[in-house]
Design a protein around this motif. Structure first.
Motif, PDB file in Angstrom:
ATOM      1  N   GLY A 200       4.990   6.126  -3.430  1.00  0.00           N
ATOM      2  CA  GLY A 200       3.716   5.506  -3.060  1.00  0.00           C
ATOM      3  C   GLY A 200       3.268   5.855  -1.652  1.00  0.00           C
ATOM      4  O   GLY A 200       3.951   6.560  -0.917  1.00  0.00           O
ATOM      5  N   ILE A 201       2.090   5.365  -1.295  1.00  0.00           N
ATOM      6  CA  ILE A 201       1.605   5.514   0.078  1.00  0.00           C
ATOM      7  C   ILE A 201       1.295   4.126   0.625  1.00  0.00           C
ATOM      8  O   ILE A 201       1.282   3.151  -0.131  1.00  0.00           O
ATOM      9  N   LYS A 202       1.062   4.058   1.925  1.00  0.00           N
ATOM     10  CA  LYS A 202       0.709   2.775   2.534  1.00  0.00           C
ATOM     11  C   LYS A 202      -0.641   2.957   3.216  1.00  0.00           C
ATOM     12  O   LYS A 202      -0.759   3.798   4.113  1.00  0.00           O
ATOM     13  N   VAL A 203      -1.653   2.255   2.735  1.00  0.00           N
ATOM     14  CA  VAL A 203      -2.977   2.434   3.347  1.00  0.00           C
ATOM     15  C   VAL A 203      -3.331   1.227   4.207  1.00  0.00           C
ATOM     16  O   VAL A 203      -2.867   0.107   3.955  1.00  0.00           O
ATOM     17  N   LYS A 204      -4.151   1.485   5.208  1.00  0.00           N
ATOM     18  CA  LYS A 204      -4.526   0.404   6.122  1.00  0.00           C
ATOM     19  C   LYS A 204      -5.797  -0.265   5.598  1.00  0.00           C
ATOM     20  O   LYS A 204      -6.830   0.397   5.392  1.00  0.00           O
ATOM     21  N   VAL A 205      -5.691  -1.538   5.354  1.00  0.00           N
ATOM     22  CA  VAL A 205      -6.859  -2.316   4.921  1.00  0.00           C
ATOM     23  C   VAL A 205      -6.990  -3.471   5.901  1.00  0.00           C
ATOM     24  O   VAL A 205      -6.146  -4.367   5.936  1.00  0.00           O
ATOM     25  N   GLY A 206      -8.024  -3.434   6.710  1.00  0.00           N
ATOM     26  CA  GLY A 206      -8.155  -4.436   7.773  1.00  0.00           C
ATOM     27  C   GLY A 206      -6.980  -4.296   8.719  1.00  0.00           C
ATOM     28  O   GLY A 206      -6.688  -3.194   9.189  1.00  0.00           O
ATOM     29  N   ARG A 207      -6.269  -5.396   8.925  1.00  0.00           N
ATOM     30  CA  ARG A 207      -5.113  -5.331   9.829  1.00  0.00           C
ATOM     31  C   ARG A 207      -3.807  -5.089   9.070  1.00  0.00           C
ATOM     32  O   ARG A 207      -2.750  -4.956   9.673  1.00  0.00           O
ATOM     33  N   SER A 208      -3.902  -5.105   7.738  1.00  0.00           N
ATOM     34  CA  SER A 208      -2.672  -4.982   6.938  1.00  0.00           C
ATOM     35  C   SER A 208      -2.456  -3.564   6.422  1.00  0.00           C
ATOM     36  O   SER A 208      -3.402  -2.785   6.296  1.00  0.00           O
ATOM     37  N   HIS A 209      -1.213  -3.288   6.125  1.00  0.00           N
ATOM     38  CA  HIS A 209      -0.870  -2.038   5.452  1.00  0.00           C
ATOM     39  C   HIS A 209      -0.481  -2.388   4.025  1.00  0.00           C
ATOM     40  O   HIS A 209       0.419  -3.199   3.808  1.00  0.00           O
ATOM     41  N   ILE A 210      -1.158  -1.775   3.062  1.00  0.00           N
ATOM     42  CA  ILE A 210      -0.942  -2.141   1.653  1.00  0.00           C
ATOM     43  C   ILE A 210      -0.354  -0.960   0.877  1.00  0.00           C
ATOM     44  O   ILE A 210      -0.805   0.186   1.043  1.00  0.00           O
ATOM     45  N   ASP A 211       0.650  -1.265   0.049  1.00  0.00           N
ATOM     46  CA  ASP A 211       1.249  -0.215  -0.791  1.00  0.00           C
ATOM     47  C   ASP A 211       0.255   0.203  -1.866  1.00  0.00           C
ATOM     48  O   ASP A 211      -0.392  -0.656  -2.475  1.00  0.00           O
ATOM     49  N   ALA A 212       0.160   1.500  -2.096  1.00  0.00           N
ATOM     50  CA  ALA A 212      -0.774   2.006  -3.119  1.00  0.00           C
ATOM     51  C   ALA A 212      -0.226   3.304  -3.696  1.00  0.00           C
ATOM     52  O   ALA A 212       0.774   3.833  -3.214  1.00  0.00           O
ATOM     53  N   MET A 213      -0.883   3.758  -4.747  1.00  0.00           N
ATOM     54  CA  MET A 213      -0.483   5.032  -5.353  1.00  0.00           C
ATOM     55  C   MET A 213      -1.611   6.044  -5.180  1.00  0.00           C
ATOM     56  O   MET A 213      -2.776   5.702  -5.394  1.00  0.00           O
ATOM     57  N   ALA A 214      -1.251   7.251  -4.815  1.00  0.00           N
ATOM     58  CA  ALA A 214      -2.277   8.302  -4.699  1.00  0.00           C
ATOM     59  C   ALA A 214      -2.264   9.128  -5.973  1.00  0.00           C
ATOM     60  O   ALA A 214      -1.221   9.291  -6.594  1.00  0.00           O
ATOM     61  N   ARG A 215      -3.462   9.634  -6.356  1.00  0.00           N
ATOM     62  CA  ARG A 215      -3.540  10.437  -7.579  1.00  0.00           C
ATOM     63  C   ARG A 215      -3.502  11.929  -7.258  1.00  0.00           C
ATOM     64  O   ARG A 215      -3.711  12.323  -6.106  1.00  0.00           O
ATOM     65  N   GLY A 216      -3.262  12.692  -8.293  1.00  0.00           N
ATOM     66  CA  GLY A 216      -3.319  14.155  -8.162  1.00  0.00           C
ATOM     67  C   GLY A 216      -2.285  14.701  -7.199  1.00  0.00           C
ATOM     68  O   GLY A 216      -1.172  14.193  -7.114  1.00  0.00           O
ATOM     69  N   LYS A 217      -2.719  15.722  -6.449  1.00  0.00           N
ATOM     70  CA  LYS A 217      -1.773  16.414  -5.582  1.00  0.00           C
ATOM     71  C   LYS A 217      -1.903  15.958  -4.136  1.00  0.00           C
ATOM     72  O   LYS A 217      -1.491  16.678  -3.227  1.00  0.00           O
ATOM     73  N   ALA A 218      -2.486  14.788  -3.920  1.00  0.00           N
ATOM     74  CA  ALA A 218      -2.762  14.356  -2.543  1.00  0.00           C
ATOM     75  C   ALA A 218      -1.495  14.287  -1.696  1.00  0.00           C
ATOM     76  O   ALA A 218      -1.491  14.723  -0.541  1.00  0.00           O
ATOM     77  N   ILE A 219      -0.417  13.759  -2.278  1.00  0.00           N
ATOM     78  CA  ILE A 219       0.825  13.639  -1.493  1.00  0.00           C
ATOM     79  C   ILE A 219       1.402  15.019  -1.216  1.00  0.00           C
ATOM     80  O   ILE A 219       1.788  15.325  -0.082  1.00  0.00           O
TER      81      ILE A 219
END
Lengths: 120, 147
Positions: free
Chosen positions: A62-81
């Motif tokens: 997974g990846i961790k994206v910044k939403v506001g002040r928090s970091h949220i676990d998420a999944m990236a699609r395709g070949k982004a990683i």
């Protein structure tokens, strides 16, 4: 003020937007990485791929994206990683070259700024 | 495909020279078999439909491969005798490479989640590439803003 169901939904939406942004940036990074790879000989390309492989093998899915002040676990699609990892590998090798440490026969691409990736 | 052994994956100059020599030998065997196939079973007469240009081409290829094999054999022998000292130490200390990598990793790991910290990540990368890092004075191309 207590959070409502509407607030939770907006967090999901913001997360999706952050993931989309990560994926869009990854596409640009892939182009930058390819520009660096194209300037290398076979041996140096292989070394950059070794660096990428070292990074990939120590990466969670997974990846961790910044939403506001928090970091949220998420999944990236395709070949982004994969694209981001390859870009990271080229940047690491480039940073080594900037301080006078050459990996293989590394050469800077002649038409791209070594610091920002912009046109020379 | 057979699983590669640690020996297959080793990349010392000696093992590379050995592999190159073996590959050249195989190439020569293949070319020789192709030339052989141009003759009939008695080995004296050329096969039906034979073209002289084909044999010329194969003989020229044969000469090239023989040269390549000779050169590979000489290189291999020099490594085996120790005439060419194989590098056993990295030319740049691994710790120097690691330090640059740690600094470089700091601003690049934003969204990615690594299972180890940057220090360990840098160590793993430095270890993987250390024999191929040399000191060099490269001139980076820069845009107007970064000149």
């Amino acid at each position: 003020m207590p959070k409502t169901a509407t607030d939770l939904k907006s967090v999901d939406k913001l997360t999706d937007e952050a993931v989309e942004m990560f994926e869009a940036v990854a596409e640009v990074k892939a182009e930058l990485a390819n520009a660096v790879l194209e300037a290398q000989d076979a041996k140096t390309k292989a070394l950059i791929l070794i660096v990428a492989s070292s990074l990939r093998s120590r990466l969670s899915d997974g990846i961790k994206v910044k939403v506001g002040r928090s970091h949220i676990d998420a999944m990236a699609r395709g070949k982004a990683i994969e694209s981001t990892v390859l870009w990271m590998a080229t940047e690491l090798v480039k940073d080594l070259a900037l301080v006078g440490l050459q990996v293989g026969n590394f050469q800077f691409p002649s038409d791209v700024c070594a610091i920002c990736g912009g046109d020379v | 495909m057979a699983k590669k052994t640690a020996e297959d994956l080793a990349t010392t100059p000696l093992t590379i020279a050995e592999r190159h020599h073996t590959a050249c030998q195989k190439k020569l065997d293949k070319v020789w078999a192709e030339i052989d196939a141009m003759f009939d079973k008695t080995g004296d007469n050329l096969r039906k439909g034979f073209k002289m240009q084909d044999l010329d081409k194969k003989l020229a290829e044969h000469a090239r491969v023989v040269n390549e094999l000779m050169s590979a054999a000489v290189t291999l022998q020099r490594y085996q005798r120790g005439d060419i000292p194989a590098p056993t130490e990295p030319s740049v200390p691994e710790e120097d490479v690691r330090a640059v990598l740690i600094a470089s990793l700091d601003d690049k790991t934003d969204e990615l989640q690594f299972t180890v910290n940057n220090g360990l990540l840098a160590s793993a990368i430095a270890k993987a590439i250390r024999m191929d890092v040399t000191e060099a004075n490269l001139t980076p191309p820069l845009c107007e803003d970064h000149r």
